[in-house]
Design a protein around this motif. Structure first.
Motif, PDB file in Angstrom:
ATOM      1  N   ASN A   1      12.273   3.821  12.009  1.00 61.05           N
ATOM      2  CA  ASN A   1      11.256   2.855  12.590  1.00 61.05           C
ATOM      3  C   ASN A   1      10.173   3.841  13.528  1.00 61.05           C
ATOM      4  O   ASN A   1      11.004   4.362  14.061  1.00 61.05           O
ATOM      5  CB  ASN A   1      12.055   1.434  13.806  1.00 61.05           C
ATOM      6  CG  ASN A   1      10.905   0.262  13.816  1.00 61.05           C
ATOM      7  OD1 ASN A   1      10.291   0.446  13.436  1.00 61.05           O
ATOM      8  ND2 ASN A   1      11.637  -0.580  14.749  1.00 61.05           N
ATOM      9  N   VAL A   2       8.925   3.976  13.215  1.00 55.06           N
ATOM     10  CA  VAL A   2       8.086   4.327  13.411  1.00 55.06           C
ATOM     11  C   VAL A   2       8.000   3.897  14.826  1.00 55.06           C
ATOM     12  O   VAL A   2       7.157   2.553  15.481  1.00 55.06           O
ATOM     13  CB  VAL A   2       6.630   5.137  13.189  1.00 55.06           C
ATOM     14  CG1 VAL A   2       5.611   5.133  13.771  1.00 55.06           C
ATOM     15  CG2 VAL A   2       6.849   4.955  11.636  1.00 55.06           C
TER      16      VAL A   2
ATOM     17  N   GLY B   1      -5.586 -10.010   0.376  1.00 50.90           N
ATOM     18  CA  GLY B   1      -5.539  -8.968   1.111  1.00 50.90           C
ATOM     19  C   GLY B   1      -4.502  -7.445   0.266  1.00 50.90           C
ATOM     20  O   GLY B   1      -4.179  -6.607   0.203  1.00 50.90           O
ATOM     21  N   ALA B   2      -2.980  -8.156  -0.228  1.00 50.20           N
ATOM     22  CA  ALA B   2      -2.959  -7.161  -0.925  1.00 50.20           C
ATOM     23  C   ALA B   2      -3.285  -6.253  -2.354  1.00 50.20           C
ATOM     24  O   ALA B   2      -3.093  -5.058  -3.007  1.00 50.20           O
ATOM     25  CB  ALA B   2      -1.082  -8.136  -2.532  1.00 50.20           C
TER      26      ALA B   2
ATOM     27  N   ASP C   1      -3.097  -3.296   5.554  1.00 47.08           N
ATOM     28  CA  ASP C   1      -3.326  -4.135   6.618  1.00 47.08           C
ATOM     29  C   ASP C   1      -3.695  -3.014   7.991  1.00 47.08           C
ATOM     30  O   ASP C   1      -4.256  -3.770   8.790  1.00 47.08           O
ATOM     31  CB  ASP C   1      -2.057  -4.544   6.749  1.00 47.08           C
ATOM     32  CG  ASP C   1      -1.948  -6.303   5.901  1.00 47.08           C
ATOM     33  OD1 ASP C   1      -2.907  -6.135   4.812  1.00 47.08           O
ATOM     34  OD2 ASP C   1      -1.485  -6.586   5.627  1.00 47.08           O
TER      35      ASP C   1
ATOM     36  N   SER D   1       0.912  -1.518  -0.036  1.00 49.61           N
ATOM     37  CA  SER D   1       0.177  -0.012   0.169  1.00 49.61           C
ATOM     38  C   SER D   1       0.788   1.279   0.058  1.00 49.61           C
ATOM     39  O   SER D   1       0.141   3.017  -0.972  1.00 49.61           O
ATOM     40  CB  SER D   1      -1.060  -0.343   1.271  1.00 49.61           C
ATOM     41  OG  SER D   1      -0.410  -0.044   2.838  1.00 49.61           O
TER      42      SER D   1
ATOM     43  N   GLU E   1      10.731   3.731   6.099  1.00 48.95           N
ATOM     44  CA  GLU E   1      10.337   2.254   6.427  1.00 48.95           C
ATOM     45  C   GLU E   1      11.506   1.653   6.896  1.00 48.95           C
ATOM     46  O   GLU E   1      12.943   2.102   7.251  1.00 48.95           O
ATOM     47  CB  GLU E   1      10.278   1.650   4.878  1.00 48.95           C
ATOM     48  CG  GLU E   1      11.021   0.619   5.401  1.00 48.95           C
ATOM     49  CD  GLU E   1      10.562  -0.691   5.230  1.00 48.95           C
ATOM     50  OE1 GLU E   1       8.870  -0.843   4.981  1.00 48.95           O
ATOM     51  OE2 GLU E   1       9.769  -1.077   6.034  1.00 48.95           O
ATOM     52  N   ARG E   2      10.784   0.519   7.757  1.00 47.83           N
ATOM     53  CA  ARG E   2      11.806   0.322   8.971  1.00 47.83           C
ATOM     54  C   ARG E   2      12.999  -0.418   8.640  1.00 47.83           C
ATOM     55  O   ARG E   2      14.644  -0.919   9.411  1.00 47.83           O
ATOM     56  CB  ARG E   2      10.975  -0.339  10.120  1.00 47.83           C
ATOM     57  CG  ARG E   2      10.066  -1.674  10.198  1.00 47.83           C
ATOM     58  CD  ARG E   2       9.452  -2.609  10.982  1.00 47.83           C
ATOM     59  NE  ARG E   2       9.113  -3.368  10.567  1.00 47.83           N
ATOM     60  CZ  ARG E   2       7.716  -4.212  10.559  1.00 47.83           C
ATOM     61  NH1 ARG E   2       7.608  -4.257  11.845  1.00 47.83           N
ATOM     62  NH2 ARG E   2       7.195  -5.348  10.111  1.00 47.83           N
TER      63      ARG E   2
HETATM   64  C1  LIG Z   1       1.161 -15.792   5.098  1.00 44.91           C
HETATM   65  C2  LIG Z   1       1.033 -14.754   4.539  1.00 44.91           C
HETATM   66  C3  LIG Z   1      -0.339 -14.806   2.963  1.00 44.91           C
HETATM   67  C4  LIG Z   1      -0.260 -13.672   1.726  1.00 44.91           C
HETATM   68  N1  LIG Z   1      -0.726 -14.443   0.877  1.00 44.91           N
HETATM   69  C5  LIG Z   1      -1.154 -12.934   0.445  1.00 44.91           C
HETATM   70  C6  LIG Z   1      -1.538 -13.593  -1.277  1.00 44.91           C
HETATM   71  O1  LIG Z   1      -2.291 -14.484  -1.792  1.00 44.91           O
HETATM   72  N2  LIG Z   1      -2.555 -12.267  -1.674  1.00 44.91           N
HETATM   73  C7  LIG Z   1      -2.850 -11.273  -1.424  1.00 44.91           C
HETATM   74  O2  LIG Z   1      -3.310 -10.487  -1.976  1.00 44.91           O
HETATM   75  N3  LIG Z   1      -2.393 -11.257  -0.249  1.00 44.91           N
HETATM   76  C8  LIG Z   1      -1.710 -12.407   0.971  1.00 44.91           C
HETATM   77  N4  LIG Z   1      -1.605 -11.990   1.576  1.00 44.91           N
HETATM   78  C9  LIG Z   1      -1.982 -10.388   2.309  1.00 44.91           C
HETATM   79  C10 LIG Z   1      -0.677  -9.246   2.199  1.00 44.91           C
HETATM   80  O3  LIG Z   1       0.657  -9.705   1.762  1.00 44.91           O
HETATM   81  C11 LIG Z   1      -1.150  -8.136   3.061  1.00 44.91           C
HETATM   82  O4  LIG Z   1      -2.037  -8.439   2.379  1.00 44.91           O
HETATM   83  C12 LIG Z   1      -0.316  -6.779   2.313  1.00 44.91           C
HETATM   84  O5  LIG Z   1       0.976  -6.686   2.135  1.00 44.91           O
HETATM   85  C13 LIG Z   1      -0.876  -5.424   2.513  1.00 44.91           C
HETATM   86  O6  LIG Z   1       0.139  -4.307   2.275  1.00 44.91           O
HETATM   87  P1  LIG Z   1       0.480  -3.446   3.488  1.00 44.91           P
HETATM   88  O7  LIG Z   1       1.093  -2.601   2.560  1.00 44.91           O
HETATM   89  O8  LIG Z   1      -0.876  -2.953   4.084  1.00 44.91           O
HETATM   90  O9  LIG Z   1       1.827  -4.495   4.302  1.00 44.91           O
HETATM   91  P2  LIG Z   1       2.926  -4.348   4.013  1.00 44.91           P
HETATM   92  O10 LIG Z   1       2.733  -4.957   2.570  1.00 44.91           O
HETATM   93  O11 LIG Z   1       3.134  -6.242   5.117  1.00 44.91           O
HETATM   94  O12 LIG Z   1       3.622  -3.409   4.090  1.00 44.91           O
HETATM   95  C14 LIG Z   1       4.061  -3.379   5.634  1.00 44.91           C
HETATM   96  C15 LIG Z   1       5.078  -2.794   5.343  1.00 44.91           C
HETATM   97  O13 LIG Z   1       5.450  -1.686   6.677  1.00 44.91           O
HETATM   98  C16 LIG Z   1       6.441  -1.697   7.986  1.00 44.91           C
HETATM   99  N5  LIG Z   1       6.624  -1.122   8.545  1.00 44.91           N
HETATM  100  C17 LIG Z   1       5.498  -1.648   9.665  1.00 44.91           C
HETATM  101  N6  LIG Z   1       5.855  -1.542  11.026  1.00 44.91           N
HETATM  102  C18 LIG Z   1       6.627  -0.461  10.474  1.00 44.91           C
HETATM  103  C19 LIG Z   1       7.770   0.925  11.668  1.00 44.91           C
HETATM  104  N7  LIG Z   1       6.802   0.755  12.830  1.00 44.91           N
HETATM  105  N8  LIG Z   1       7.720   2.348  10.856  1.00 44.91           N
HETATM  106  C20 LIG Z   1       8.349   2.039  10.053  1.00 44.91           C
HETATM  107  N9  LIG Z   1       7.631   0.936   9.182  1.00 44.91           N
HETATM  108  C21 LIG Z   1       7.277  -0.264   8.732  1.00 44.91           C
HETATM  109  C22 LIG Z   1       7.125  -2.894   6.670  1.00 44.91           C
HETATM  110  O14 LIG Z   1       8.402  -3.138   7.271  1.00 44.91           O
HETATM  111  C23 LIG Z   1       6.932  -3.128   5.634  1.00 44.91           C
HETATM  112  O15 LIG Z   1       7.291  -2.799   4.503  1.00 44.91           O
HETATM  113  C24 LIG Z   1      -0.604 -12.746   2.683  1.00 44.91           C
HETATM  114  C25 LIG Z   1      -0.744 -12.417   3.819  1.00 44.91           C
HETATM  115  C26 LIG Z   1       0.235 -13.356   4.784  1.00 44.91           C
HETATM  116  C27 LIG Z   1       0.367 -13.139   6.053  1.00 44.91           C
END
Ligand SMILES: Cc1cc2nc3c(=O)[nH]c(=O)nc-3n(C[C@H](O)[C@H](O)[C@H](O)COP(=O)(O)OP(=O)(O)OC[C@H]3O[C@@H](n4cnc5c(N)ncnc54)[C@H](O)[C@@H]3O)c2cc1C
Length: 390
Positions: free
Chosen positions: A125-126, A303-304, A291, A11, A30-31
């Motif tokens: 890291n936040v 999720g993605a 997420d 996202s 990014e952390r």
């Molecule tokens: C086992 C598993 C399998 C999955 N398979 C699928 C699938 O097949 N298809 C699908 O659509 N989705 C799948 N998902 C879900 C998908 O991976 C997530 O929903 C998606 O990545 C969400 O995107 P996001 O950007 O919200 O979070 P993320 O992609 O997780 O990114 C969050 C980012 O924030 C960073 N971050 C976290 N905390 C901090 C902090 N304190 N300070 C700075 N940076 C920080 C992290 O390092 C990361 O880079 C799966 C999830 C899991 C757990």
């Protein structure tokens, strides 16, 4: 508008690109020490491909991934329970469904963001987000002691410990699903059907194989684990394949072959969590996305895709903003547009998980019989309707 994005995941990267293309000044914090490509793969269902097409990235995704047309569902004795015609979903939604390795998806997004000169700050890291003395703003405090604020702060910091969610909603406790997932990537000697997902349902266990090409796939082995066992650094690396072979002994040969041909380093065990839906996604100038707003179980398959949708919806709201609308109005519209759909996706992920990760043999036998009676055409159309962008 000056914007800070917390988290360079799916996202965060996608939103950064959309906003930059719309003239915003964007910095991503990014952390991790570099872009985080961990994970096996994702299916970009047609709603995700629609968003990626808006960024002109769909061809790259299709080139590195595999266009899916079917999902075959079996029991663990290799008996076919049914076939979901993914083509029906693709046709209903006017885009293909493409499986891709997570590292490739992230790298494609990161390359695009870098080509737009978006500023990335790694090792940030936040630690917390707090009210600023300005009544309208929040302030982000990082572990390294620095603090930042901006006109717009987007909390894209994932599911497990989102500081943005904590700031907006006072809590950020993820809910354990009762199952763990082993994930991995296999490079095979023999050819597989690059268009077909294979999904094997056992008793309290599931093995899914998603093709990336004729001789590469990613996979997920889910297992009921009611209690979370603390992992030591060794437990991730020692005898992972052996543990999987033993766990999946009753599964068909293809499962053993896939595990056998997996790179040890690609195999990871994850205890799987989601979040209870919340209906407040913003506070002051902080908005939750991906997420951190609506983490669903992997059984939702979305999720993605929903993280990508968030990025597109927010950018559309901002582009079409009227002079009367302020930031809170945009955030409110975003929440209203996204809450119902993402709540449904969290619920459907839980519903499917309850059935797939049930360890009662009698229940599983009945479930598999029902799976044989399912109207798969109706199911595919229902999936397309639920995922359709509107
Ligand atoms: C086992 C598993 C399998 C999955 N398979 C699928 C699938 O097949 N298809 C699908 O659509 N989705 C799948 N998902 C879900 C998908 O991976 C997530 O929903 C998606 O990545 C969400 O995107 P996001 O950007 O919200 O979070 P993320 O992609 O997780 O990114 C969050 C980012 O924030 C960073 N971050 C976290 N905390 C901090 C902090 N304190 N300070 C700075 N940076 C920080 C992290 O390092 C990361 O880079 C799966 C999830 C899991 C757990």
């Amino acid at each position: 508008m000056n914007t800070i994005i917390l988290g360079a995941g799916i996202s965060g990267l996608t939103t950064a690109i959309f906003l930059k293309l719309n003239g915003f000044s964007v910095s991503v914090y990014e952390r991790s020490k570099s872009i985080n490509t961990l994970g096996a793969g994702v299916v970009c269902w047609p709603n995700a491909m629609f968003v990626l097409k808006k960024l002109g990235l769909h061809k790259k995704i299709e080139k590195l991934g595999s266009v899916l047309t079917a999902m075959h569902r079996y029991n663990n004795k290799n008996e076919l329970l049914g076939v979901i015609d993914i083509n029906t979903i693709n046709l209903q939604m006017n885009e293909p469904s493409v499986a891709i390795l997570r590292k490739d998806l992230i790298n494609i997004l990161y390359e695009k963001a870098s080509s737009l000169n978006i500023q990335f700050h790694f090792n940030y890291n936040v630690k917390s987000i707090n009210d600023d003395t300005d009544l309208m703003l929040a302030n982000v405090l990082f572990e390294n002691g620095q603090s930042k604020t901006a006109d717009l702060i987007l909390g894209c910091d994932g599911r497990m410990n989102s500081q943005a969610r904590k700031y907006v909603n006072s809590e950020n406790t993820a809910v354990y699903s009762g199952f763990s997932n082993w994930i991995g990537i296999a490079n095979l000697d023999e050819n597989i059907d690059a268009t077909t997902v294979q999904d094997f349902w056992g008793v309290g266990k599931r093995f899914g194989i998603v093709p990336i090409s004729k001789n590469q796939c990613y996979w997920a082995a889910g297992l009921v684990e009611k209690n979370i066992k603390k992992q030591t650094s060794n437990s991730q690396s020692v005898n992972q394949k052996q543990t999987l072979f033993e766990m999946l002994l009753s599964f068909p040969d293809i499962v053993q072959t896939v595990i056998n041909h997996s790179d040890e380093n690609s195999i990871k065990k994850i205890f799987v969590y989601d979040h209870n839906p919340i209906d407040i996604w913003f506070k002051r100038n902080v908005l939750l996305m991906g997420d951190s707003a609506h983490a669903a179980l992997p059984t939702s398959g979305q999720g993605a895709c929903q993280a990508l949708e968030d990025a597109w919806v927010l950018s559309e709201l901002i582009i079409n903003k009227t002079s009367k609308q302020n930031l809170s109005d945009i955030f409110q519209s975003f929440t209203e547009k996204r809450l119902k759909k993402t709540t449904g996706i969290i619920q459907s992920g839980r519903y499917l998980a309850q059935s797939i990760f049930n360890d009662d043999p009698v229940y599983c036998k009945q479930r598999n019989e029902q799976a044989k009676q399912t109207d798969y055409n109706k199911l595919a159309i229902g999936m397309a309707n639920a995922w359709q962008l509107n």
